[in-house]
Write an enzyme that holds these catalytic residues in place. Structure first.
Site, PDB file in Angstrom:
ATOM      1  N   ALA A 298      32.355 -58.288  57.041  1.00  0.00           N
ATOM      2  CA  ALA A 298      30.913 -58.552  56.989  1.00  0.00           C
ATOM      3  C   ALA A 298      30.472 -59.402  58.175  1.00  0.00           C
ATOM      4  O   ALA A 298      29.605 -60.251  58.051  1.00  0.00           O
ATOM      5  CB  ALA A 298      30.569 -59.252  55.680  1.00  0.00           C
TER       6      ALA A 298
ATOM      7  N   ARG B 262      20.320 -52.776  63.966  1.00  0.00           N
ATOM      8  CA  ARG B 262      19.348 -51.712  63.661  1.00  0.00           C
ATOM      9  C   ARG B 262      18.483 -52.023  62.431  1.00  0.00           C
ATOM     10  O   ARG B 262      17.505 -51.331  62.162  1.00  0.00           O
ATOM     11  CB  ARG B 262      20.072 -50.370  63.476  1.00  0.00           C
ATOM     12  CG  ARG B 262      20.357 -49.704  64.821  1.00  0.00           C
ATOM     13  CD  ARG B 262      20.796 -48.279  64.622  1.00  0.00           C
ATOM     14  NE  ARG B 262      22.193 -48.187  64.231  1.00  0.00           N
ATOM     15  CZ  ARG B 262      22.714 -47.159  63.563  1.00  0.00           C
ATOM     16  NH1 ARG B 262      21.946 -46.159  63.172  1.00  0.00           N
ATOM     17  NH2 ARG B 262      23.985 -47.139  63.266  1.00  0.00           N
TER      18      ARG B 262
ATOM     19  N   ARG C 236       9.465 -62.711  32.351  1.00  0.00           N
ATOM     20  CA  ARG C 236      10.079 -63.432  33.468  1.00  0.00           C
ATOM     21  C   ARG C 236      11.345 -64.150  32.995  1.00  0.00           C
ATOM     22  O   ARG C 236      11.619 -64.200  31.806  1.00  0.00           O
ATOM     23  CB  ARG C 236       9.056 -64.395  34.061  1.00  0.00           C
ATOM     24  CG  ARG C 236       7.922 -63.638  34.784  1.00  0.00           C
ATOM     25  CD  ARG C 236       6.820 -64.575  35.209  1.00  0.00           C
ATOM     26  NE  ARG C 236       7.356 -65.718  35.925  1.00  0.00           N
ATOM     27  CZ  ARG C 236       6.772 -66.914  35.999  1.00  0.00           C
ATOM     28  NH1 ARG C 236       5.601 -67.110  35.406  1.00  0.00           N
ATOM     29  NH2 ARG C 236       7.331 -67.901  36.651  1.00  0.00           N
TER      30      ARG C 236
HETATM   31  C1  UD1 Z   1      34.415 -47.593  61.825  1.00  0.00           C
HETATM   32  C2  UD1 Z   1      35.765 -46.909  61.988  1.00  0.00           C
HETATM   33  C3  UD1 Z   1      35.549 -45.394  61.982  1.00  0.00           C
HETATM   34  C4  UD1 Z   1      34.870 -44.988  60.696  1.00  0.00           C
HETATM   35  C5  UD1 Z   1      33.565 -45.748  60.519  1.00  0.00           C
HETATM   36  C6  UD1 Z   1      32.999 -45.484  59.151  1.00  0.00           C
HETATM   37  C7  UD1 Z   1      37.157 -48.350  63.368  1.00  0.00           C
HETATM   38  C8  UD1 Z   1      37.699 -48.606  64.720  1.00  0.00           C
HETATM   39  N1  UD1 Z   1      36.344 -47.305  63.237  1.00  0.00           N
HETATM   40  O1  UD1 Z   1      33.657 -47.294  62.990  1.00  0.00           O
HETATM   41  O2  UD1 Z   1      36.799 -44.726  62.084  1.00  0.00           O
HETATM   42  O3  UD1 Z   1      34.618 -43.581  60.708  1.00  0.00           O
HETATM   43  O4  UD1 Z   1      33.773 -47.172  60.634  1.00  0.00           O
HETATM   44  O5  UD1 Z   1      31.736 -46.069  59.029  1.00  0.00           O
HETATM   45  O6  UD1 Z   1      37.485 -49.075  62.444  1.00  0.00           O
HETATM   46  N2  UD1 Z   1      33.074 -55.375  61.678  1.00  0.00           N
HETATM   47  C9  UD1 Z   1      33.403 -56.713  61.694  1.00  0.00           C
HETATM   48  N3  UD1 Z   1      33.922 -57.241  62.811  1.00  0.00           N
HETATM   49  C10 UD1 Z   1      34.151 -56.517  63.946  1.00  0.00           C
HETATM   50  C11 UD1 Z   1      33.805 -55.163  63.926  1.00  0.00           C
HETATM   51  C12 UD1 Z   1      33.273 -54.610  62.788  1.00  0.00           C
HETATM   52  O7  UD1 Z   1      33.222 -57.402  60.695  1.00  0.00           O
HETATM   53  O8  UD1 Z   1      34.641 -57.084  64.922  1.00  0.00           O
HETATM   54  C13 UD1 Z   1      32.493 -54.790  60.483  1.00  0.00           C
HETATM   55  C14 UD1 Z   1      31.089 -54.263  60.690  1.00  0.00           C
HETATM   56  O9  UD1 Z   1      30.123 -55.257  60.359  1.00  0.00           O
HETATM   57  C15 UD1 Z   1      31.022 -53.093  59.737  1.00  0.00           C
HETATM   58  C16 UD1 Z   1      32.451 -52.593  59.695  1.00  0.00           C
HETATM   59  O10 UD1 Z   1      33.255 -53.667  60.133  1.00  0.00           O
HETATM   60  O11 UD1 Z   1      30.656 -53.465  58.427  1.00  0.00           O
HETATM   61  C17 UD1 Z   1      32.661 -51.369  60.571  1.00  0.00           C
HETATM   62  O12 UD1 Z   1      32.338 -51.682  61.897  1.00  0.00           O
HETATM   63  P1  UD1 Z   1      31.502 -50.700  62.804  1.00  0.00           P
HETATM   64  O13 UD1 Z   1      31.284 -51.341  64.085  1.00  0.00           O
HETATM   65  O14 UD1 Z   1      30.344 -50.152  62.054  1.00  0.00           O
HETATM   66  O15 UD1 Z   1      32.580 -49.527  62.998  1.00  0.00           O
HETATM   67  P2  UD1 Z   1      32.285 -48.019  63.387  1.00  0.00           P
HETATM   68  O16 UD1 Z   1      32.181 -47.948  64.872  1.00  0.00           O
HETATM   69  O17 UD1 Z   1      31.183 -47.472  62.599  1.00  0.00           O
END
Ligand code: UD1
Ligand code: MG
Length: 452
Positions: free
Chosen positions: A9, A15, A317
């Site tokens: 998280a 966005r 409430r």
């Molecule tokens: C990730 C997956 C991808 C998958 C997709 C599904 C990886 C490398 N990729 O990509 O394979 O299909 O989710 O939605 O894992 N987060 C952190 N710290 C970080 C990075 C991310 O807490 O340093 C959290 C983000 O807030 C989010 C989640 O991890 O809730 C996923 O991160 P996000 O950057 O959305 O990954 P995707 O590129 O969507």
């Protein structure tokens, strides 16, 4: 085998265009993060670790408010999903068992799905990944499987070959592995890829290289729905409502227009309850068997006992406690008040900080004047008391059992049991005065018109 859940998280959620961290935006009156925590609780997770980053303090406070025993760890720089999970390694250093990774922005992962992943682990898979068939695979990581259906690797879209991009089986992000294995694999993850991030998904290839088998469990795309924008948030709420309405109907609740009834994440409705159209539930509402919730009512933080009737157009409430068979009618607001068995508050009233005895009747327009501008005070109304229409009860005040108040009274001191209290000007009739007054006014008007 005990299970720990790590919830990621830390992301900003730009966005959402919001000052509030993304995971604190609500679906059905609970933050997205709380929905992920509910998924963890559904499998009786022995530990829950929330990884925070953007808005970390706020996120940590909200997580702890929802479940006091969660561990909060912070990821100061968001270097990727593997790096995020790594932040939980210390908090779980003494933990023996499987670890499941969930995302804080993915609210609908079901108990059954997580149990299937744990089963696959018990059947020998080193790493288990939750996949789904994507309508539009787009930016999702692709699950590369071998001839036997085993999982070989996860390839992020940015790093994928054209053949790999054609794969429609995608990564939901939910991953499960034994604690020690998970953190050993994560230690080996590098960031030499198109994004320069530490990908959690790389642990599948690393596990395979060590001779471990990996498995993909699948669920529907709807279950893995993530929230990235306000439109996604609205869609998630709609999906939640569809499921909740179906569950309510399945459990013996009658709704004539279920599409117009809105539940909260924790609404409890007993069987043979009837909910008329356009009813909105806020958090913490329980409705017992046989109650009737009539149209256009709004309820939050309240309990409605068996056979009670609420509404139409009622507002309950927090702290409203409606007894068996009691009635709360149209344009009635109730807050922090107990309405006794069979008591009636049928029209146009405000009952706050009050205790209404069994069988009491509260006349139309009755108001408990509970607030002096600084303090709140309590009103007690006895059993079978009869409160005349338009009574103002200036709290603190008690009306005794079987007592009455005259309509339009302002009650400022206690009324003993069985007494009748009247506090209003005495009526005086002046014979013929109405007609004389009217004639005088008409004459004055005629004189005025003649002058023009
Ligand atoms: C990730 C997956 C991808 C998958 C997709 C599904 C990886 C490398 N990729 O990509 O394979 O299909 O989710 O939605 O894992 N987060 C952190 N710290 C970080 C990075 C991310 O807490 O340093 C959290 C983000 O807030 C989010 C989640 O991890 O809730 C996923 O991160 P996000 O950057 O959305 O990954 P995707 O590129 O969507
Ligand atoms: Mg994402």
């Amino acid at each position: 085998m005990p299970v720990a859940v790590v919830i990621l998280a830390a992301g900003q959620g730009s966005r959402m265009k919001s000052n509030l961290p993304k995971v604190l935006h609500e679906v059905a009156h609970a933050p997205l993060l709380a929905h992920a925590m509910l998924s963890a609780q559904s499998i009786e997770a022995a530990r829950i670790v929330v990884v925070t980053g953007h808005g970390g303090e706020e996120v940590g406070t909200a997580a702890t408010a929802f479940a006091p025993d969660v561990a909060i760890v912070s990821q100061d720089e968001q270097l990727g999903t593997a790096h995020a999970v790594q932040q939980a390694s210390e908090a779980l250093a003494d933990f023996d068992g499987d670890v499941i990774v969930l995302y804080g922005d993915t609210p609908f992962i079901q108990e059954d799905t997580l149990r299937r992943m744990l089963d696959a682990r018990q059947n020998g898979a080193g790493v288990v990944v939750l996949g789904f068939e994507a309508q539009i695979p787009g930016r999702y990581g692709r699950l590369v499987t071998d001839a036997d259906g085993g999982l070989d690797a996860i390839v992020e879209a940015k790093d994928a070959s054209p053949e790999q991009l054609a794969i429609t089986l995608c990564n939901s992000g939910v991953i499960c592995a034994d604690r020690a294995n998970l953190f050993t694999l994560i230690d080996a993850v590098g960031n030499d890829n198109a994004s320069g991030e530490y990908y959690l998904t790389d642990i599948v290839g690393l596990a395979r290289a060590k001779g471990q088998t990996c498995a993909a469990i699948t669920c529907t795309e709807a279950e893995t729905m993530g929230v990235n924008s306000r439109a996604d948030l609205a869609a998630a709420d709609a999906a939640f409502q569809i499921r909740q309405r179906a569950d309510a109907l399945e459990n013996g609740v009658t709704m004539h227009a279920p599409d117009t009834v809105f539940f909260a994440y924790d609404t409890y409705v007993g069987r043979d309850v009837v909910i008329e159209p356009n009813v909105v539930f806020g958090p913490a509402v329980t409705v017992e068997t046989g109650a009737l919730i009539r149209a256009f009512s709004h309820l939050e933080g309240c309990h409605i006992s068996q056979e009670a009737v609420v509404g139409p157009y009622a507002r309950l409430r927090p702290g409203a406690e409606i007894g068996n068979g009691a009635r709360v009618g149209n344009f009635v607001e109730i807050k922090a008040a107990f309405i006794g068995e069979g008591a009636k508050v049928n029209h146009l009233s405000y009952i706050g900080d009050a205790d209404v005895g069994d069988g009491a009747n509260i006349g139309a327009g009755t108001i408990t004047c509970n607030y002096d501008g600084v303090f709140k005070h309590k009103t007690v109304i006895g059993k079978r008391a009869f409160i005349g229409s338009n009574t103002a009860l200036v709290a603190p005040v008690r009306v005794g059992d079987d007592a009455m108040t005259g309509s339009g009274s302002v009650i400022t001191s206690d009324v003993p049991d069985t007494a009748m209290a009247i506090s209003r000007a005495k009526q005086a009739n002046k014979p013929g005065l109405a007609l004389r007054l009217m004639n005088r006014l008409k004459a004055a008007k005629a004189a005025k018109n003649k002058d023009k």
